[in-house]
Design a protein around this motif. Structure first.
Motif, mmCIF file in Angstrom:
data_model
loop_
_atom_site.group_PDB
_atom_site.id
_atom_site.type_symbol
_atom_site.label_atom_id
_atom_site.label_comp_id
_atom_site.label_asym_id
_atom_site.label_seq_id
_atom_site.Cartn_x
_atom_site.Cartn_y
_atom_site.Cartn_z
ATOM 1 N N PHE A 851 0.818 -1.215 0.000
ATOM 2 C CA PHE A 851 0.000 0.000 0.000
ATOM 3 C C PHE A 851 0.854 1.268 0.000
ATOM 4 O O PHE A 851 0.325 2.371 0.171
ATOM 5 N N GLY A 852 2.166 1.114 -0.174
ATOM 6 C CA GLY A 852 3.036 2.278 -0.324
ATOM 7 C C GLY A 852 3.716 2.764 0.935
ATOM 8 O O GLY A 852 4.481 3.728 0.886
ATOM 9 N N ARG A 853 3.464 2.130 2.082
ATOM 10 C CA ARG A 853 4.147 2.547 3.314
ATOM 11 C C ARG A 853 5.639 2.215 3.196
ATOM 12 O O ARG A 853 6.019 1.098 2.874
ATOM 13 N N LYS A 854 6.484 3.204 3.469
ATOM 14 C CA LYS A 854 7.927 3.006 3.363
ATOM 15 C C LYS A 854 8.563 2.767 4.735
ATOM 16 O O LYS A 854 8.175 3.387 5.720
ATOM 17 N N THR A 855 9.536 1.876 4.748
ATOM 18 C CA THR A 855 10.404 1.714 5.902
ATOM 19 C C THR A 855 11.819 2.020 5.442
ATOM 20 O O THR A 855 12.379 1.299 4.608
ATOM 21 N N HIS A 856 12.387 3.099 5.933
ATOM 22 C CA HIS A 856 13.753 3.481 5.560
ATOM 23 C C HIS A 856 14.753 2.623 6.328
ATOM 24 O O HIS A 856 14.562 2.316 7.511
ATOM 25 N N LEU A 857 15.828 2.252 5.646
ATOM 26 C CA LEU A 857 16.819 1.327 6.218
ATOM 27 C C LEU A 857 18.221 1.921 6.056
ATOM 28 O O LEU A 857 19.007 1.499 5.206
ATOM 29 N N PRO A 858 18.551 2.925 6.870
ATOM 30 C CA PRO A 858 19.844 3.600 6.698
ATOM 31 C C PRO A 858 21.052 2.710 6.944
ATOM 32 O O PRO A 858 22.151 3.028 6.498
ATOM 33 N N GLU A 859 20.876 1.578 7.657
ATOM 34 C CA GLU A 859 22.011 0.709 7.965
ATOM 35 C C GLU A 859 22.187 -0.403 6.931
ATOM 36 O O GLU A 859 22.978 -1.322 7.150
#
Length: 964
Positions: A851-859
């Motif tokens: 549904f387009g929800r983003k989870t950012h993963l900087p590591e």
């Protein structure tokens, strides 16, 4: 440092800063700064120690690295001990001349490392350390006191250890016995007799440590010894004990540490976060610690340009804090967002410019101004963090950046509305009159109300008759935009995006035992604090709102975030009935079973020991019984965590399994059957859990006060707890639970035709998987084979390893590895999905749900292998778990209207992972089940056309346990 709660998995380090500085000064060679000759030797030693304990341990991925960290210093001036004994520490010499300028420098160094630097007038550092150590230990955390000060040895126990950083030596209970001849609980008694010449503690003449230890061993404690002193055979010793008895008692008061200091800094504020590279490197360069500068730059991943950018001047070393407050976890940093700098610069935040509204005419003027503005920020102040029990104290409004007010409503007014004649309340508008004037504004459909963590305020205002709408929530806009990049609490956001640190609550209300509720805060302080919250919230909205469209996250916010606020507010207010009598009986039953388990454990061990003591348990399992697989922590104690015990139990050892049983039952008793009755609201007679919308990186909700999502369901004891959650008379509870929703999402996302077809045909998915993997027919399948397939099915979603699967199934690791390899062979699409998802995350820095929800993963590109592997597993899991979370959110958002359209009086009470709990009159149960199932099974459409059907299991009964 961040607002990170201390839990049983936390490890708190408390550095005795003053003591270490003196030791470093005397133990290390002199060092001066070349540019001006400033003495910095002790500062250098101090910085090297902090680097080793914080930055170094993190870089090495030490298992026992601190999760919380603080440095405690002695404040200048007398303490309460000087009132007890004026000559206390009177014989101490002044510090060396070249040490004096290093006192402020080590405090600057502490702040440069982004570590709390704590001192408190009237108390010694040891008292603050004692207070924090005992607070953390009471919460189940491990504590390491970085010091060799013998006075702190009285604190050592199974959870509290000492670390001498100069010798890299850990001091546990055995080390205390070696030093004093008695255990930690008797150290104060021995010191009271022996005294301390360094601190001018008198003690009893003629009695040293060894003699004192012998006497305390024989008599038990100081008072018993003094009471029986006339029976001591040695004449001189007897006479001194009698003559100097009061001196010994005073000495005991001097050496006994105060464990209840009203500290200003809370444990939660000690959470470890990475130092700001430019700040720390700038400080180290200013000190001219070139080698350490390079070492820390490497550990922080700073390049040469960043080191150079730090310059040769001393930077501002005020720490950049990452306070998360109510909004959950996340790392600081990440993309800066779109900040309307012109708007911010045109109206700098000035807490002294806000207006306190205390009369109707002024309130009417603000209401008119709010109507003209069209968009306003709104915030409430109450007497409690619980919106269902807190009393509304005041309301703040902001109509433009820099233009805000506070409307006090119940300052100085007792809950019953009465006032003492000698304690009048300050002038303010009566609550009912203020509500009457604010209600048209806050309910007006043409005025947008902007809030931070709006759900709390909506519940508070609903309780006084105001239904706030429409709203925007800056916490949830931030969550939609930047999940995984930083925290979403107001303080964190203000610092990150506005460069402003809001007034801390403790500054206006105090901390600890001295903390007051907001209705006791003077109006001038209350106005600055409360109106600033509204001002900051409005500024954040101006910064965040344009990003939603620009970053294509408006749909996520509008359909998955904002609508949940009102739904959850209604659920929290509804609450659920709890039968305390059932819990009381269960507590009694659990207590009996615990006693039986304890007896069985002692019998298996061949001796009695403290089952709650990891140290004693380790000595039994690995020292006495010689079980294989033991490993020691850096403290020298055996590791006895759940993973270790589960491994031993899987090898067929009875004792570790019984200990696991004891631990689980003990936790159920303390966390649920003993504690849950305390959460029953006096007014409603029901339990009202609080849901957090922005505390996970996948979109899943979490609950607290009490946490109803962690009640075990796989054990009989855990299931029994749910029998205490009951319906009101004439009603039933309905449990509507998605069946294997995450596996269904995986089958769709990974395009696994075999799984898709199995779900379409309504097959037993675990039996089908077992049939595919092990070539056995579904009919008449061995339950053990199905169980193995089930473990693999669910384990794959969470990136289970061969080691983890082996423990879960009690099989050799090689066999578990074969199962996993065979699974990927039979379902190659899953391996392709995992590889593709990791590649996408590495390229884009995030993953997304259906549904387009983003989870950012900087590591995801971390140089640390363990961190990178963990992030890759998160990348695989987040789209699956997040899509399932989005589906149930969509169902919850649609449910109230669907029930109303069907004219059903059902109330949605709880959400527990993939399950919704309703309460409804018994006669309406079947109709409610039909509507609930229809809404839940169709929740993905029309946004996503799932290639597998969603199936909901639903039942009605008088209790949650029976309905599930």
């Amino acid at each position: 440092m961040s607002g990170t709660p201390v839990t049983k998995s936390s490890h708190l380090y408390l550095v005795d800063g003053s003591a270490y500085l003196f030791r470093a000064y005397h133990a290390l060679p002199p060092l001066t700064r070349k540019s001006d000759g400033l003495p910095v030797g002790a500062v250098s030693g101090f910085c090297n120690m902090l680097h080793k304990l914080i930055v170094g341990s993190k870089a090495r991925d030490d298992k026992d690295a601190p999760t919380h960290f603080a440095v405690i210093f002695d404040a200048s001036g007398d303490t309460f001990r000087n009132e007890i004994y004026p000559d206390y520490k009177a014989n101490r010499d002044a510090p060396p001349e070249d040490m004096v300028p290093q006192f402020p420098l080590v405090r600057d160094a502490t702040r440069a490392f982004n570590v709390p630097c704590i001192e408190m007038t009237g108390f010694e550092a040891d008292d603050l350390i004692a207070t924090y150590a005992k607070q953390a230990a009471a919460l189940g955390a491990e504590v390491t006191i970085v010091s060799s000060d013998k006075d702190l040895m009285q604190l050592v126990d199974d959870r509290i250890e000492m670390l001498d950083p100069m010798k890299d030596k850990v001091i546990g209970p055995d080390g205390v016995v070696e030093k004093f001849g008695v255990g930690p609980d008797k150290v104060v008694e021995v010191q009271a007799l022996a005294g301390d010449s360094t601190d001018n503690v008198p003690g009893v003449p003629g009695i040293g440590i060894k003699t004192a230890a012998l006497l305390i061993d024989e008599y038990g404690d100081l008072e018993t010894l003094l009471a029986q002193a006339d029976g001591i055979k040695q004449k001189k010793r007897r006479e001194n004990l009698i003559e100097f008895a009061e001196q010994a008692r005073i000495s005991k008061k001097l050496v006994m540490l105060d464990q209840n200091v009203p500290v200003d800094v809370a444990l939660d504020e000690m959470g470890v976060v990475e130092p700001d590279a430019e700040t720390l490197i700038g400080f180290l360069k200013d000190m001219e610690f070139n080698t350490l500068t390079r070492r820390i730059a490497d550990a922080l991943g700073a390049d040469a340009d960043e080191i150079e950018a730090a310059g040769d001047h001393k930077p501002d070393v005020k720490p950049k804090r990452a306070a998360n407050q109510d909004a959950g976890a996340g790392k600081t940093g990440g993309k800066p967002g779109v900040i309307n700098q012109a708007l911010i610069d045109s109206a700098p935040i000035d807490a002294d410019a806000y207006e306190c509204v205390t009369d109707v005419a002024a309130l009417d003027a603000w209401v008119a101004e709010a109507f003209a503005a069209g968009t306003i920020a709104l915030d409430t102040e109450t007497t409690s963090l619980d919106p269902m029990s807190g009393r509304l104290v005041g309301i703040s409004l902001a109509t433009a950046p820099g233009r805000a007010c506070y409307i006090p409503l119940a300052h100085g007014t007792p809950a019953d509305g009465t006032l003492a004649l000698d304690d009048p309340a300050p002038e303010q508008i009566p609550l009912k009159e203020a509500v009457a004037r604010l209600k048209p504004l806050l309910e007006h459909s043409g005025i947008l109300k902007v809030l931070q963590n709006a759900k709390y305020d909506l519940v508070v205002l609903k309780r006084v008759g105001i239904d706030v709408a429409p709203i925007d929530d800056t916490m949830l806009i931030s969550y939609a935009l930047d999940t995984g990049l930083h925290g979403h609490g107001m303080d964190a956001l203000a610092q990150e995006f506005l460069g402003h640190s809001p007034i801390p609550f403790k500054e206006v209300a105090g901390t600890g035992k001295a903390q007051i509720t907001f209705d006791k805060v003077p109006l001038d302080k209350a106005t600055r604090y409360a109106a600033e919250d509204a001002d900051v919230t409005l500024r954040l909205w101006h910064s965040f709102k344009p990003r939603l469209v620009g970053e294509r996250m408006a749909t996520v916010y509008e359909t998955l975030e904002r609508p949940m606020v009102g739904v959850l507010a209604q659920m929290e207010m509804a609450g659920i009935k709890l039968d305390p009598a059932i819990l009381k009986r269960m507590s009694s039953d659990f207590a009996q079973k615990l006693a039986g388990l304890e007896a069985e454990i002692h019998e298996l061990a061949g001796e009695e020991f403290n089952i709650g003591s990891p140290k004693q348990m380790g000595e039994i399992l690995f020292g006495k019984m010689g079980l294989e697989g033991g490993k020691k922590t850096k403290t020298g104690a055996w590791s006895t965590g759940a993973d270790v015990l589960e491994t031993l139990a899987a090898q067929g050892h009875d004792l570790p399994q019984r200990i696991l049983d004891w631990r689980q039952l003990s936790k159920l008793k303390s966390t649920y059957t003993d504690a849950l009755p305390d959460f029953i609201n006096e007014e409603t007679g029901r339990v009202h859990t609080s849901y957090s919308l922005a505390s996970t990186t996948t979109g899943r909700l979490s609950s607290s006060d009490p946490n109803l999502q962690n009640i075990p369901i796989r054990t009989e004891a855990g299931r029994k707890i749910r029998t205490a959650f009951v319906a009101e008379e004439g009603n039933v509870l309905i449990s509507a639970d998605y069946s294997q929703i995450e596996l269904r999402v995986l089958a769709h996302m990974a395009c696994i035709d075999t799984l898709r077809q199995a779900f379409a045909d309504g097959l037993d998915i675990h039996a089908m998987t077992a049939s595919e993997m092990f070539n056995v027919p579904i009919e008449g399948m061995d339950p053990m084979i199905r169980r193995r397939a089930k473990a693999i099915n669910f384990g794959i979603i969470y990136g289970i390893s061969a080691f983890g699967l082996a423990n879960q199934l009690s099989i050799p690791r090689s066999e578990a590895a074969d199962y996993i390899d065979r699974y990927f062979e039979r379902f190659p699409g899953i391996r392709a999905y995992m590889d593709d998802t990791k590649a996408f995350a590495r390229e884009h820095g995030y993953v997304a749900t259906l549904f387009g929800r983003k989870t950012h993963l900087p590591e995801i590109k971390s140089k640390n292998g363990a961190q990178r592997a963990f992030t890759e597993r998160a990348a695989i899991n987040a789209p699956i778990q997040g899509s399932a979370a989005d589906i149930i959110r969509r169902a919850m958002i649609r449910m109230p209207d669907a029930l109303a359209a069907a004219k059903l009086p059902a109330k949605m009470l709880l959400q527990v992972h993939d399950e919704l709990i309703f309460e409804v009159p018994e006669a309406q149960a079947e109709k409610t089940i039909k509507v609930a199932r229809q809404v839940m099974e169709g929740a993905a459409a029309p946004a996503v056309d799932l290639s597998v059907p969603l199936v909901v299991d639903a039942n009605a009964a008088s209790s949650w346990a029976e309905a599930h």
